[in-house]
Design a protein around this motif. Sequence first.
Motif, mmCIF file in Angstrom:
data_model
loop_
_atom_site.group_PDB
_atom_site.id
_atom_site.type_symbol
_atom_site.label_atom_id
_atom_site.label_comp_id
_atom_site.label_asym_id
_atom_site.label_seq_id
_atom_site.Cartn_x
_atom_site.Cartn_y
_atom_site.Cartn_z
ATOM 1 N N UNK A 1 0.898 -1.297 -0.185
ATOM 2 C CA UNK A 1 -0.019 -0.189 -0.196
ATOM 3 C C UNK A 1 0.816 1.105 -0.130
ATOM 4 N N UNK A 2 1.910 1.432 0.873
ATOM 5 C CA UNK A 2 2.713 2.605 0.764
ATOM 6 C C UNK A 2 3.529 2.793 -0.344
ATOM 7 N N UNK A 3 3.923 1.584 -1.227
ATOM 8 C CA UNK A 3 4.592 1.816 -2.441
ATOM 9 C C UNK A 3 3.658 2.032 -3.439
ATOM 10 N N UNK B 1 1.044 4.057 -3.097
ATOM 11 C CA UNK B 1 0.679 5.443 -2.952
ATOM 12 C C UNK B 1 1.708 6.381 -3.439
ATOM 13 N N UNK C 1 10.235 3.966 -3.413
ATOM 14 C CA UNK C 1 9.918 4.645 -2.078
ATOM 15 C C UNK C 1 8.467 4.361 -1.510
ATOM 16 N N UNK D 1 5.029 6.166 0.623
ATOM 17 C CA UNK D 1 4.200 7.221 1.331
ATOM 18 C C UNK D 1 3.200 6.584 2.109
ATOM 19 N N UNK E 1 0.129 5.311 4.306
ATOM 20 C CA UNK E 1 -1.190 5.301 4.089
ATOM 21 C C UNK E 1 -1.874 5.808 5.373
#
Lengths: 216, 214
Positions: free
Chosen positions: A70-72, A74, B57, B59, B61
């Motif tokens: 999920x963070x990637x 995003x 990288x 970000x 959530x």
Amino acid sequence: MMMFLASNSAFSDACIRPVAYVFSAPAKIRVQEGLGVVEDAASDDWTRALLRVRDGRDREAFARLFRHFAPRIKAFLRRGGMGDAQAEDCVQDVMATLWHKAHLYDPTRATVATWVFTIARNRRIDMLRRVRPEPEDLPWGPEPEPDQADALALRQEAERLGVAIAQLPDAQRSLIERAFFGDVSHSEIAAETGLPLGTIKSRIRLALERLRQRLS
Amino acid sequence: MTITHHLTDQILLAHAGGALSEAFGLVVAAHLSMCDDCRARLGAFEAVGGAILETCGTVPVDDGGLAATFARIDAADRRTAPAPRRARGPLPGPIADYIGGGLDDVRWKPAGMGVRQAVLCTAEGATARLLHIPAGVAVPDHGHRGLEMTLVLRGAFRDEGMRFGPGDVEIADAATEHTPVAEHGADCICLAATDAPLRFNAFLPRIAQSFLRI
Ligand SMILES: [Zn+2]
């Protein structure tokens, strides 16, 4: 070798580029730089987690996939200029699609990261209200028990490819990245990409052949 | 089917990144439906996308992101999944989707010199159309201004000394002066995508057919 041409008059205006995300605000992005190459052990882990989602609707395995990808996703979407709220919405959509389409994942033809990338790319295209025609689905789905050796070989090729990309000159790597963030039109891409894709292509080709043979 | 003219790396990378407009994407999707080799090459470019996703990288959530995703999953689980898209007859599935059937369902319109056409899509400034070219006839003067991709579905044409048969795709740009001519013996049906609204000029027929009849 330069991979992209700054401009190529022969192909000018050949394609409308994605222009506007509603809340585009690139200045605010905080992207933590990744550590580079993915280890095969981790990649293997994602494959097993996804197969557990597929076979057992395993929420714990899904949660691990979510925490990693999920963070990637995003970061990937934000790098392409998508605003924060829209990217958050898109991430959830992509991860939900991962759950619903887990039965279509074939580890002999793509790593989990590659498969996630294609889902995120397609969702980004949807959100821009563009249409991406898809080829026919193969007349045979992925096998219930994919060949372990084939899946491993593909992951290793993907790992080597990751190393090769990391070693490209900065300018070339950044242009390739932009092509995948959705930030360049095809007219900016030169005929020679300079990417070492021969081996991984052969792997995928072999997987397609084997599937066709098993069908007949 | 033996395919000799394939998609270029440039086109496949653009498609992997999602940069192609719908009309060119349709030609690509139709060719991929006929060509495992290009399907595998696209898979290799998509692997590059996977590597970039892993290394671009992170970000953070929203804190409730996972719970919200499970809520979406549970809501959607009650809906039925779409059926797989498969070939429906001789046309590649993606083209059949646009026609809503097979070649018999195409609503052809005359384009001069016996050539008939049917426009399939025009989103984002690029146009995809089916062309029906009678045997031995040249594609009418159509003055494309940029990229042009032509996929042969039936029959064959010759251009620049090369033969393009079923499954073959010809990629040309504005700098390419070319005149595809349908082979003698059978009509040629192809899918052509161009980047600009393309106007046939029926009153300026190419004379190529007269000197190509060797
Ligand atoms: Zn091909």
